[in-house]
Write a protein that holds these residues in place. Structure first.
Motif, PDB file in Angstrom:
ATOM      1  N   ILE A  49      -6.494  12.724  25.806  1.00  0.00           N
ATOM      2  CA  ILE A  49      -6.581  14.149  26.085  1.00  0.00           C
ATOM      3  C   ILE A  49      -5.752  14.463  27.319  1.00  0.00           C
ATOM      4  O   ILE A  49      -5.569  13.641  28.212  1.00  0.00           O
ATOM      5  N   ARG A  50      -5.256  15.681  27.318  1.00  0.00           N
ATOM      6  CA  ARG A  50      -4.353  16.104  28.388  1.00  0.00           C
ATOM      7  C   ARG A  50      -4.865  17.408  28.954  1.00  0.00           C
ATOM      8  O   ARG A  50      -5.214  18.334  28.210  1.00  0.00           O
ATOM      9  N   ASP A  51      -4.875  17.521  30.253  1.00  0.00           N
ATOM     10  CA  ASP A  51      -5.315  18.753  30.898  1.00  0.00           C
ATOM     11  C   ASP A  51      -4.203  19.790  30.782  1.00  0.00           C
ATOM     12  O   ASP A  51      -3.120  19.617  31.339  1.00  0.00           O
ATOM     13  N   VAL A  52      -4.459  20.867  30.053  1.00  0.00           N
ATOM     14  CA  VAL A  52      -3.431  21.908  29.882  1.00  0.00           C
ATOM     15  C   VAL A  52      -3.873  23.227  30.470  1.00  0.00           C
ATOM     16  O   VAL A  52      -3.348  24.277  30.117  1.00  0.00           O
ATOM     17  N   THR A  53      -4.855  23.172  31.390  1.00  0.00           N
ATOM     18  CA  THR A  53      -5.437  24.414  31.908  1.00  0.00           C
ATOM     19  C   THR A  53      -4.372  25.336  32.496  1.00  0.00           C
ATOM     20  O   THR A  53      -4.311  26.522  32.154  1.00  0.00           O
ATOM     21  N   GLU A  55      -1.039  25.405  32.144  1.00  0.00           N
ATOM     22  CA  GLU A  55      -0.079  25.912  31.150  1.00  0.00           C
ATOM     23  C   GLU A  55      -0.709  26.974  30.260  1.00  0.00           C
ATOM     24  O   GLU A  55      -0.105  28.013  29.968  1.00  0.00           O
ATOM     25  N   PHE A  56      -1.916  26.673  29.827  1.00  0.00           N
ATOM     26  CA  PHE A  56      -2.595  27.597  28.919  1.00  0.00           C
ATOM     27  C   PHE A  56      -2.829  28.929  29.602  1.00  0.00           C
ATOM     28  O   PHE A  56      -2.553  30.001  29.051  1.00  0.00           O
ATOM     29  N   ALA A  59       0.343  30.868  30.093  1.00  0.00           N
ATOM     30  CA  ALA A  59       0.835  31.386  28.811  1.00  0.00           C
ATOM     31  C   ALA A  59       0.005  32.586  28.359  1.00  0.00           C
ATOM     32  O   ALA A  59       0.545  33.607  27.925  1.00  0.00           O
ATOM     33  N   ALA A  60      -1.314  32.445  28.494  1.00  0.00           N
ATOM     34  CA  ALA A  60      -2.182  33.536  28.037  1.00  0.00           C
ATOM     35  C   ALA A  60      -1.891  34.816  28.813  1.00  0.00           C
ATOM     36  O   ALA A  60      -1.890  35.914  28.252  1.00  0.00           O
ATOM     37  N   LYS A  61      -1.630  34.668  30.120  1.00  0.00           N
ATOM     38  CA  LYS A  61      -1.385  35.856  30.952  1.00  0.00           C
ATOM     39  C   LYS A  61      -0.136  36.611  30.510  1.00  0.00           C
ATOM     40  O   LYS A  61      -0.004  37.803  30.756  1.00  0.00           O
ATOM     41  N   GLN A  62       0.778  35.898  29.868  1.00  0.00           N
ATOM     42  CA  GLN A  62       2.011  36.527  29.409  1.00  0.00           C
ATOM     43  C   GLN A  62       1.771  37.501  28.272  1.00  0.00           C
ATOM     44  O   GLN A  62       2.613  38.337  27.965  1.00  0.00           O
ATOM     45  N   LEU A  63       0.639  37.354  27.597  1.00  0.00           N
ATOM     46  CA  LEU A  63       0.378  38.229  26.451  1.00  0.00           C
ATOM     47  C   LEU A  63       0.051  39.638  26.917  1.00  0.00           C
ATOM     48  O   LEU A  63      -0.443  39.832  28.033  1.00  0.00           O
ATOM     49  N   VAL A  69      -2.995  35.771  19.797  1.00  0.00           N
ATOM     50  CA  VAL A  69      -2.321  34.670  19.128  1.00  0.00           C
ATOM     51  C   VAL A  69      -3.391  34.042  18.247  1.00  0.00           C
ATOM     52  O   VAL A  69      -4.386  33.494  18.751  1.00  0.00           O
TER      53      VAL A  69
END
Lengths: 764, 114
Positions: A49-53, A55-56, A59-63, A69
């Motif tokens: 598992i990889r911590d993607v907090t 990045e996620f 990315a979400a803020k860009q919406l 999505v």
């Protein structure tokens, strides 16, 4: 890798049909394939598992606000059913601030006898509620002692303590919990397993009737029901010698005996539930109990596997719960009585018995109805010596072929292939095979809840209709082998044969059509302004049934004439009994036709006079409304139902108000005449052996209904007269504002199937 | 499908999130629970919808004690393994404000990547 193969299979999953993105089946298939692919991980590689907090989140803020999505096959409609985490109303695992995850109660600690008694009674109360259809998560699983026994952390032999208790010397209070209460809980849990087995082996409707969900728990799989009884025996032995007050000992022993009796009845599938009902003494000793509500908690839901929001625990009183138990026991006992050997000899009597069971007040619970189905359908026969085949043949014989060699059981034993009886029997058997499922449904479906009876019978109508085609073919074949009696047609033109199988199927179809309409009245699906039309159709169905019975009776009479010269009395006796019964069926159909005619005319008059009116509907069209209402009957090929035009032209609106009132009264008089005849019928003639009490009660209710119709009609007449409308033609008269009409709801009618409008003068 | 935007950052963000759809995520939330499920939907507030979700909790002191006792009783050596408490929930939506950590699963297999 096997999983990869499966994943590939799933990926190739297609269903023939509409493969467009929004075609339902293709859509579902793609969706399933997708989820399957994801669930089946490919093994043999490495994973992590990889911590993607970060990045996620970035990315979400860009919406854009409101931009989603989402997976193309995931619909927002489904999203509504998602449980919102951290919302206390939706998240069963949410722990409010200051609260603990688990209830702060030590299930291993000893308790005084009074509190143990209370817990046992509370479990009894919750079991009654579970039987009523509430899930385990709101009932038995809320007991912390049960929760401990069923916990995934627990292991056989399922003690309350995870640690070793055997080395300790337990106090009396500890023994009361670990020996007595534990045995009781184990027995109750195993009883649940047995009840679930019975219910799930038969027909029922999940969520409507009963909730079978176990919430990820197992019901003590390593312990058998007999082990539970042993535990109870040990508990009894312990109590006998324990240092407990005599009165408490007696009270606790009563509960243990209740649990023993309950589980024993379930194991043996016995009907001797009277023994359980006799344990009403529980009510008296309940007052000795000392409440300990901490021993139960809805916090257990936080740890149960559930896709539903948290639900409250149910509150019914102890007295109500005992009442349920008593009714429950009575229902099981009655189920046994109603299906006794004698009743089962006559298909019609058995059928009446099942209807009588369904109409017990209050309606029998899901287990009782499953129990009845078990008696009838679990083995290969209805009762000793009466296989399903025999039942069906007897039904055909009683109705259309009394005394006839075609339906003689002996004919079916002939082995000589050239014998016409052998040939006919094989043909009849083939037909019976086709009709078997739907015929048995006539019995099975009455064991469901009321709304489902109506809905399944509505579907049966179409099936009987197509069976009628088969029946006609079969009758033609039989006629070519063994020509039957031929009589002149009723209207004088040409000849007609009996067509026994066609008549038999037609009878059941017409009867089912009448039932679905009647059940529609009972379950209140018709609007007040539709009553008139539905009663007219009920009248038509009843009249057709009358005609059919008359048709059969003619041939029966002709057949009897032939027996006059024979030496064997049996066929004639059989025919005589059938004749008496057909006369009863005829009268019943007559009655139904008369009463529905009266109600049709009355409600139609009310509509014509402007008192009963449809709601304002600007876009409604008569034909469309009709099509929707009569949808299930529109597809009938054999003697189709009258059209909307035919119904409308039957209207009586050019009669005067007074004339219509007179007609209603004379039709009611006809109905009463039929009831008088039926009253004098004995159980053998009317084939109501086993349901004598229900027969009498129903006739009383119908008599009252007839009187009620007459009374309402005279009300109407009186007010019409007062306003000088009596001789006016109904179509031209309006009595709007002079009268009020109320339609009695289900539950407040003399007979649930007959809706008599209540007419009152409107006071100025 | 997501609506594209003229902004190149936005397009990249949407692509990133789109690639994560139907992948298994582990969401750690503020009260200590973890939710494991397939990503179905998200929005600009980081609200996340997961399908086929299991909820995991850290074992309590009592759980650890019980596991240790059983380990001893069984005469086992080495470290005590205490499983997390797990239960099936189905379809859930986790509001963005409660998410502390988002983890995604990666796999490499001998055969082709799915």
């Amino acid at each position: 890798m096997p999983e990869d193969d499966l994943a590939e299979e799933a990926a190739r999953l297609t269903i023939n049909g509409d493969n467009s993105d929004r075609g339902d089946l293709g859509f579902v298939a793609k969706r399933l394939a997708q989820e399957a692919r994801q669930t089946l991980s490919s093994s043999g590689g490495s994973r992590g598992i990889r911590d993607v907090t970060e990045e996620f989140t970035v990315a979400a803020k860009q919406l854009q606000p409101g931009q989603l999505v989402k997976d193309e096959y995931f619909t927002l409609f489904e999203a509504v059913g998602a449980l919102e985490i951290m919302d206390p109303k939706m998240d069963s695992g949410y722990v409010p601030l200051g609260d603990t995850l688990e209830p702060d109660f030590d299930v291993c600690k000893g308790l005084p006898a009074e509190q143990v008694l209370w817990i046992m009674d509370e479990l009894l109360r919750l079991t009654a509620v579970w039987h009523d259809g509430y899930p385990l998560s709101q009932t038995i699983f809320t007991s912390l002692h049960v929760d401990r026994l069923l916990s995934p952390d627990n292991r056989p032999p399922y003690q309350l303590s995870y640690g070793d208790m055997t080395l300790r010397i337990m106090t009396v209070e500890e023994q009361l919990v670990h020996i007595v209460l534990r045995a009781y809980c184990v027995a109750l849990v195993k009883s649940c397993a047995l009840v679930l087995h019975t219910i799930q082996s038969q027909n029922f409707y999940e969520e409507e009737d009963f909730v079978t969900h176990l919430f990820g728990r197992e019901l003590l799989p390593s312990t058998g029901a007999n082990d539970a009884i042993k535990l109870l025996d040990e508990a009894v032995k312990f109590l006998d010698g324990a240092e407990v007050r005599q009165v408490m000992r007696a009270a606790l022993l009563e509960r243990l005996h209740f649990a023993q009796t309950y589980i024993s009845l379930l194991i043996t599938n016995s009907a001797d539930w009277n023994t359980l009902a006799a344990m009403g003494r529980l009510a008296e000793t309940h007052k000795l109990a000392q409440p300990i509500p901490e021993a139960f908690s809805d916090k257990v839901q936080r740890q149960l596997a559930t896709s539903t929001p948290p639900r409250p625990m149910i509150a019914i009183s102890w007295d109500e719960a005992l009442q349920r138990w008593t009714e429950f026991c009575a229902d099981v006992v009655e189920a046994d009585r109603l299906t006794c050997f004698d009743v089962c000899q006559s298909p019609h009597a058995l059928h009446r018995a099942i209807w009588a069971f369904a109409y017990r007040e209050p309606q029998p619970n899901t287990f009782a109805r499953a129990y009845l189905q078990t008696i009838l359908f679990a083995s290969e026969q209805i009762t000793e010596g009466m296989a399903f085949f025999d039942l069906m043949l007897t039904d055909m014989r009683d109705l259309a072929l009394a005394g006839d060699v075609l339906a003689d059981p002996q004919s079916f034993l002939i082995e000589m292939p050239s014998d016409s009886r052998h040939r006919c029997s094989r043909i009849i058997e083939m037909f019976m095979d086709k009709a078997f499922d739907e015929y048995m449904n006539l019995y099975r479906m009455v064991c469901q809840n009321r709304c489902r009876i109506r809905r399944t019978f509505t579907q049966s109508v179409a099936i009987f209709d197509s069976l009628e085609t088969e029946a006609m073919k079969t009758d033609a074949e039989l006629e070519s082998i063994t020509p039957g009696i031929v009589l002149p047609h009723e209207d004088g033109s040409g000849k007609v044969a009996l067509n026994p199988l066609t008549s038999w199927v037609k009878y059941h179809r017409l009867q089912t059509m009448a039932w679905t309409t009647q059940l529609g009245f009972e379950t209140d699906i018709y609007l007040p302004h539709e009553l008139s039309m539905m009663y007219w159709y009920l009248m038509v169905f009843a009249q057709r049934r009358c005609k059919l019975v008359e048709h059969i009776e003619r041939f029966l009479a002709a057949r009897r004439k032939r027996f006059a010269s024979s030496r064997d009395a049996r066929p004639d006796d059989e025919a005589a009994a059938s004749q008496e019964w057909l006369a009863v069926l005829h009268k019943q159909a007559d009655f139904e036709a008369s009463l529905s005619s009266a109600l049709w005319q009355l409600t139609e008059l009310l509509m014509t006079l402007g008192i009963l009116q449809p709601p304002k509907r600007d876009y409604a069209q008569e034909q469309l409304l009709y099509d929707v209402r009569m949808k299930s009957y529109l597809g009938i090929a054999h003697d189709p139902i009258p059209t909307l035009e035919e119904y409308m032209s039957a209207a009586q609106s050019d009669q005067s108000v007074g004339e219509t009132c007179n007609n209603v009264n004379s039709t009611i008089a006809d109905a009463k005449g039929c009831l008088a005849f039926l009253k004098k019928t004995n159980p053998e003639q009317g084939k109501y052996v086993g349901t004598e009490e229900q027969w009498k009660r129903e006739i009383k209710q119908l008599e009252t209904t007839c009187v009620a119709v007459a009374v309402q009609t005279s009300q109407l007449r009186r007010v019409a007269d007062k306003h000088g409308k009596l001789v006016s033609v109904a179509r031209d008269a309006s009595m709007k504002g002079m009268l009020e009409v109320s339609i009695p709801l289900p539950g407040s009618r003399y007979h649930g199937w007959w809706v008599v409008p209540q007419i009152r003068e409107r006071k100025k | 499908m997501a609506d594209g935007e003229a902004n190149p950052d936005s397009v990249q963000a949407v692509q990133y999130l789109d690639d994560l759809l139907n992948k298994t995520l582990h969401l750690h939330i503020t009260d200590g629970r973890m939710f494991v499920g397939q990503l179905k939907c998200t929005d600009n507030e980081r609200n996340i919808i997961l399908a086929m979700t299991h909820e995991y909790r850290q074992p309590s002191q009592a759980d650890v004690k019980l596991a240790a006792e059983r380990h001893e009783k069984g005469g086992l050596s080495g470290n005590v393994k205490v499983g997390m408490r797990k239960r099936f929930l189905g379809l859930v939506v986790v509001p963005g404000q409660y998410i502390e950590k988002v983890e995604s699963c990666w796999t490499t297999s001998i055969t082709s990547q799915i």
